[in-house]
Design a protein around this motif. Structure first.
Motif, PDB file in Angstrom:
ATOM      1  N   PHE A 188      88.589  36.018  35.515  1.00  0.00           N
ATOM      2  CA  PHE A 188      88.961  34.993  36.467  1.00  0.00           C
ATOM      3  C   PHE A 188      90.276  34.299  36.153  1.00  0.00           C
ATOM      4  CE2 PHE A 188      84.205  34.957  36.647  1.00  0.00           C
ATOM      5  CZ  PHE A 188      84.151  35.677  37.811  1.00  0.00           C
ATOM      6  N   ALA A 189      90.285  33.559  35.042  1.00  0.00           N
ATOM      7  CA  ALA A 189      91.416  32.659  34.836  1.00  0.00           C
ATOM      8  C   ALA A 189      92.679  33.420  34.484  1.00  0.00           C
ATOM      9  CB  ALA A 189      91.080  31.675  33.721  1.00  0.00           C
ATOM     10  N   ARG A 190      93.748  33.140  35.198  1.00  0.00           N
ATOM     11  CA  ARG A 190      95.052  33.689  34.849  1.00  0.00           C
ATOM     12  C   ARG A 190      96.024  32.526  34.815  1.00  0.00           C
ATOM     13  NH1 ARG A 190      93.098  36.959  38.707  1.00  0.00           N
ATOM     14  NH2 ARG A 190      94.437  36.069  40.302  1.00  0.00           N
TER      15      ARG A 190
ATOM     16  N   TYR B 170      91.392  34.877  31.082  1.00  0.00           N
ATOM     17  CA  TYR B 170      90.072  34.742  30.481  1.00  0.00           C
ATOM     18  C   TYR B 170      89.059  35.390  31.410  1.00  0.00           C
ATOM     19  CZ  TYR B 170      85.531  32.597  29.726  1.00  0.00           C
ATOM     20  OH  TYR B 170      84.202  32.406  29.568  1.00  0.00           O
TER      21      TYR B 170
ATOM     22  N   ALA C 211      91.440  29.411  29.069  1.00  0.00           N
ATOM     23  CA  ALA C 211      92.186  28.671  30.081  1.00  0.00           C
ATOM     24  C   ALA C 211      91.407  27.813  31.066  1.00  0.00           C
ATOM     25  CB  ALA C 211      93.046  29.649  30.875  1.00  0.00           C
ATOM     26  N   PRO C 212      90.100  27.941  31.201  1.00  0.00           N
ATOM     27  CA  PRO C 212      89.489  27.242  32.320  1.00  0.00           C
ATOM     28  C   PRO C 212      89.617  25.732  32.228  1.00  0.00           C
ATOM     29  CG  PRO C 212      87.823  28.133  30.863  1.00  0.00           C
ATOM     30  CD  PRO C 212      89.127  28.705  30.437  1.00  0.00           C
ATOM     31  N   PRO C 213      89.904  25.067  33.318  1.00  0.00           N
ATOM     32  CA  PRO C 213      89.945  23.616  33.298  1.00  0.00           C
ATOM     33  C   PRO C 213      88.537  23.063  33.218  1.00  0.00           C
ATOM     34  CG  PRO C 213      90.245  24.413  35.513  1.00  0.00           C
ATOM     35  CD  PRO C 213      90.163  25.624  34.632  1.00  0.00           C
ATOM     36  N   PRO C 214      88.346  21.929  32.585  1.00  0.00           N
ATOM     37  CA  PRO C 214      87.007  21.407  32.409  1.00  0.00           C
ATOM     38  C   PRO C 214      86.361  20.946  33.693  1.00  0.00           C
ATOM     39  CG  PRO C 214      88.637  19.856  31.589  1.00  0.00           C
ATOM     40  CD  PRO C 214      89.362  21.114  31.936  1.00  0.00           C
TER      41      PRO C 214
ATOM     42  N   TYR D 148      84.079  25.323  23.187  1.00  0.00           N
ATOM     43  CA  TYR D 148      84.959  24.690  24.166  1.00  0.00           C
ATOM     44  C   TYR D 148      84.182  23.623  24.905  1.00  0.00           C
ATOM     45  CZ  TYR D 148      87.465  29.023  23.316  1.00  0.00           C
ATOM     46  OH  TYR D 148      88.091  30.068  22.719  1.00  0.00           O
TER      47      TYR D 148
ATOM     48  N   ARG E 101      98.781  28.916  37.905  1.00  0.00           N
ATOM     49  CA  ARG E 101      97.390  29.311  37.714  1.00  0.00           C
ATOM     50  C   ARG E 101      96.924  29.905  39.019  1.00  0.00           C
ATOM     51  NH1 ARG E 101      93.879  24.525  36.566  1.00  0.00           N
ATOM     52  NH2 ARG E 101      93.712  24.393  38.804  1.00  0.00           N
ATOM     53  N   GLY E 102      96.468  31.130  38.950  1.00  0.00           N
ATOM     54  CA  GLY E 102      96.126  31.808  40.184  1.00  0.00           C
ATOM     55  C   GLY E 102      97.375  31.944  41.040  1.00  0.00           C
TER      56      GLY E 102
ATOM     57  N   ASN F 151      82.855  38.680  27.270  1.00  0.00           N
ATOM     58  CA  ASN F 151      84.092  38.228  27.930  1.00  0.00           C
ATOM     59  C   ASN F 151      85.247  38.283  26.939  1.00  0.00           C
ATOM     60  OD1 ASN F 151      82.936  37.696  30.410  1.00  0.00           O
ATOM     61  ND2 ASN F 151      82.467  35.575  29.909  1.00  0.00           N
TER      62      ASN F 151
ATOM     63  N   PRO G 205      87.272  21.266  37.658  1.00  0.00           N
ATOM     64  CA  PRO G 205      88.129  21.477  38.805  1.00  0.00           C
ATOM     65  C   PRO G 205      87.940  20.389  39.839  1.00  0.00           C
ATOM     66  CG  PRO G 205      86.447  23.181  38.636  1.00  0.00           C
ATOM     67  CD  PRO G 205      86.348  22.348  37.407  1.00  0.00           C
TER      68      PRO G 205
END
Lengths: 215, 380
Positions: free
Chosen positions: B113-115, B110, B273-276, B41, B145-146, B78, B278
Motif C-alpha cells: 500500500f504505502a508509497r 510498505y 510509512a503509514p500515518p497514524p 510502531y 504519498r500515493g 509484509n 489518516p
C-alpha cells in the motif's frame, strides 16, 4: 408581495398538516428566508405521502443554512435528497426505518444502484441495514467504484460479520487508501479478509480505532 | 506494485556494496548490515523483523555521494523497502566559513500500500574551528504519498564538538510539511574506545502541529570483531518523520555489520510509512490533529473530539439542528457533546478554536451539496 403570499400560504398549509410535520418545519423558523422555507415545506409535504420522512429533509435545509448556501441551492439539495429518499423507500420497502432510508439515500447519492439496495433487503429482510448502507456510501465517497463497493459490502454481510466489523472494515479501507492503496484494491482486499476481521473483536461503535495488528 | 524508485535505490546500494568497486574512482565505503529487530510502531502490535541494509558512499575532497537501502521483512510477511540517496558539496574555505549545498532523495514502500517519496535541497553555512563547528541554513523540497504531493520547508541550526575519543552535537530543526509543522531539539554523543564505538541521542519534539510531540532517543553500540565484521546492538524510540514518511516507533536491534570500516550509527532502525491517523486533508490548523470517536457514557453513545492544546471545540450536525454547539472540555484534550447521539447515520462538522469547519479523523467524509465536506458517523 410574493414573499407575503408565500408566507401566508405556508401559514395556511400549516393548519392542514399533521402535528409531526408542523414540528419538523418549525425547526426552519428563523433559519431560512420565507421563500426558501416555503419551498422546503412544500417538498416535505409533497413526499410525505410516499413515505419519505421529513426530518432528514429539514436537516438538509438547516445544514445548507448554516453553511451559508443561498436559497436556490438549499432547495435543490433538499429536492435531491427527497428524490433519493423516495428511491430508497421503493428499494428497501415499506418496512424500512428512517435511519435505513437516510443511509440508503446516501448510498444512492454516492453512486450505488437501487438494485443493490433491493438485493440487500431481499437477502436480509429483517436485519437492520443502516451500517451496510452507510459503509457502502462511504466507500464510494472514498473512490471505490460502486460495483466494487457493493460487492465488498455484500461479501461481508453474507459472511455474517457484525456491524462493528463492518465499521472496522470501513476504517481499514480508509487507512489503506490514505496509505496510497488503490481504492478498489483496498476494498476488495479488506473484504476478502473478512474472516479475520470478524474475529478481531473490534469496538462496537463507529469512530473508534480498530485493534492494532502486526505490521 | 511498489515504488520503483525505492527498488532502484536499494538495487544500486546492493550492487555497489557487493562489487566493492564503485563506478566512481573516489574513496569508497561500502557495507551491509544484517539484523534482527523487534519493532513496535504506534498503532501496531510488536513484531519481529529481519533487516538488510546495504550502503555505499563515495567520498571526494569536497563532496560526498551516499546511497543506502533497507529491506525489512516482518513476521506477517509484509515487507518495507526504502532507498535514500544523499549528495553534498562544500565550497572552498572562506576564512572559517564554508558553504554546503546538499540534496536528498528517497522513496519507501510498505506492504502493498504505502508509497512515499521525497526530494529535499539543503543549504548550510558552516563556521569551523579546530575541534568545533556550527551551522545554520534552510531546507526545502517536496514529498509525495500515493498520488498527492506536499511542499516541505524548514530551517536547521547546530553545533558540534569533537575530540580523539568522541564527539558531541546539538541541533535544532524546524520543519513544515503542508499543514504539519514541528521543531526537534536533539543532542547526540559518540564515544570511542578500542574496539568499542558507542553512540547515543536524545531529542524532544515540540511546538508541533500535527507532528506529535514528546521525547525520543536511542543508543547504539558497535564492537569490531574482525577487520571487516562488527557486532551491532541498538535500541530506542523515534518520532514520526513526515518528510521521509515514517510513523513513531520503538525498536531493539541486534545484527552484524559487514564493512571494512566499523561505524556505530545503526542504519537498521526499521521504519515504515503509514500515518497514524489518516484525517481530512482539507482541514486546517488543529482540526488536522483532531480525532472524533463515539464512546459510551452510562450506556448511551456520546460524541467525543480529541484534540490536544485546543481551547474551544464546536460541533454542528444533524443532532444539533446544524447550530454550532460548544463541546464540554473534559481534560486531556477531550471535548464531549453533552447529549447522547441518536442511532443512524449522522452528518456533522467540527471546528477548533474558531477555525474553519471541517471533518476530523475517525469519521467518514462525504462531499456536501454546498461546496464543502461533511463528516459521517454511524451509530448502530
Amino acid at each position: 408581495m410574493n414573499a407575503r403570499i408565500l408566507a401566508l400560504a405556508a401559514a395556511l398549509a400549516a393548519f392542514a398538516r399533521p402535528p409531526e410535520a408542523t414540528a419538523q418545519t418549525e425547526r426552519l423558523a428563523g433559519r431560512l428566508d420565507e421563500r426558501t422555507r416555503a419551498a422546503v415545506e412544500a417538498i416535505v409535504d409533497s413526499v410525505r405521502g410516499a413515505g419519505v420522512p421529513g426530518d432528514p429533509l429539514v436537516n438538509k435545509a438547516l445544514e445548507g443554512a448554516s453553511k451559508g448556501a443561498d436559497g436556490a441551492r438549499i432547495v435543490a439539495a433538499v429536492r435531491a435528497l427527497a428524490t433519493n429518499l423516495a428511491r430508497a423507500r421503493a428499494a428497501l420497502g415499506a418496512g424500512a426505518t428512517e435511519p435505513e432510508l437516510v443511509a440508503g439515500a446516501a448510498a444512492l447519492r454516492a453512486g450505488a444502484s437501487a438494485v443493490f439496495l433491493e438485493r440487500l433487503r431481499a437477502d436480509f429482510p429483517r436485519e437492520p441495514l443502516v451500517v451496510p448502507l452507510a459503509v457502502m456510501a462511504d466507500l464510494v465517497a472514498r473512490g471505490v467504484q460502486p460495483d466494487t463497493a457493493a460487492q465488498s459490502v455484500l461479501t461481508l454481510v453474507k459472511a455474517g460479520v457484525r456491524e462493528a466489523d463492518l465499521v472496522a472494515f470501513r476504517q481499514s479501507v480508509e487507512r489503506d487508501i490514505a496509505l496510497g492503496a488503490p481504492a478498489g484494491a483496498a476494498a476488495t482486499a479488506r473484504a476478502a479478509s473478512a474472516g479475520g476481521l470478524a474475529t478481531t473483536g473490534v469496538p462496537s461503535i463507529a469512530g473508534q480505532t480498530p485493534h492494532p495488528r502486526k505490521p | 506494485m511498489r515504488e520503483p524508485t525505492a527498488y532502484r535505490a536499494l538495487a544500486l546500494a546492493v550492487v555497489c556494496a557487493a562489487a566493492g568497486t564503485a563506478p566512481c574512482a573516489a574513496q569508497v565505503e561500502a557495507g551491509l548490515d544484517l539484523a534482527a529487530s523487534i519493532v513496535r510502531y504506534n498503532g501496531y502490535l510488536a513484531s519481529g523483523a529481519a533487516a538488510f541494509t546495504p550502503s555505499v558512499a563515495w567520498r571526494f575532497p569536497r563532496a560526498t555521494l551516499a546511497a543506502r537501502g533497507t529491506l525489512l521483512v516482518f513476521e506477517s510477511g509484509n515487507t518495507s523497502v526504502q532507498g535514500l540517496l544523499n549528495a553534498d558539496v562544500f565550497s572552498p574555505p572562506i576564512g572559517r566559513l564554508r558553504v554546503e549545498a546538499a540534496a536528498e532523495a528517497g522513496a519507501s514502500s510498505y506492504a502493498a500500500f504505502a508509497r512515499f517519496s521525497h526530494g529535499l535541497a539543503r543549504l548550510r553555512a558552516h563556521v569551523l574551528g579546530s575541534r568545533w563547528g556550527a551551522w545554520a541554513g534552510p531546507l526545502a523540497g517536496t514529498i509525495s504519498r500515493g498520488s498527492g504531493s506536499r511542499a516541505a520547508s524548514g530551517v536547521a541550526a547546530g553545533w558540534w564538538w569533537r575530540s580523539h575519543i568522541g564527539a558531541l552535537q546539538l541541533s535544532w530543526t524546524r520543519v513544515a510539511v503542508g499543514d504539519t509543522a514541528y521543531s526537534d531539539l536533539e543532542g547526540r554523543a559518540r564515544w570511542r574506545r578500542g574496539a568499542f564505538d558507542v553512540e547515543g541521542s536524545a531529542g524532544v519534539r515540540m511546538a508541533s502541529r500535527g507532528g506529535g510531540s514528546g521525547v525520543y532517543g536511542d543508543v547504539s553500540a558497535a564492537l569490531r570483531l574482525t577487520a571487516w565484521m562488527g557486532l551491532l546492538v541498538a535500541a530506542g524510540t523515534y518520532p514520526s518523520d513526515p518528510v521521509r514518511g515514517s510513523i513513531p516507533g520503538r525498536f531493539v536491534t541486534v545484527g552484524l555489520r559487514l564493512a571494512p570500516k566499523q561505524t556505530p550509527r545503526v542504519a537498521v532502525v526499521p521504519q515504515i510509512a503509514p500515518p497514524p491517523a489518516p484525517g481530512a486533508p482539507e482541514s486546517a490548523g488543529r482540526l488536522e490533529s483532531a480525532r472524533v470517536t463515539v464512546e459510551q457514557l452510562d450506556g448511551l453513545p456520546i460524541l467525543v473530539v480529541h484534540v490536544s492544546g485546543a481551547r474551544r471545540v464546536e460541533v454542528m450536525g444533524d443532532f444539533t439542528d446544524w447550530q454550532p454547539v460548544a463541546l464540554a472540555a473534559a481534560g486531556k484534550g477531550r471535548f464531549q457533546y453533552a447529549l447522547s447521539l441518536p442511532a443512524g447515520m449522522l452528518r456533522f462538522n467540527v471546528r477548533v478554536d474558531g477555525g474553519p469547519w471541517g471533518v476530523p479523523a475517525g469519521a467518514g467524509v462525504a462531499a456536501d451539496e454546498f461546496d464543502g465536506s461533511v463528516g459521517v458517523l454511524v451509530v448502530p
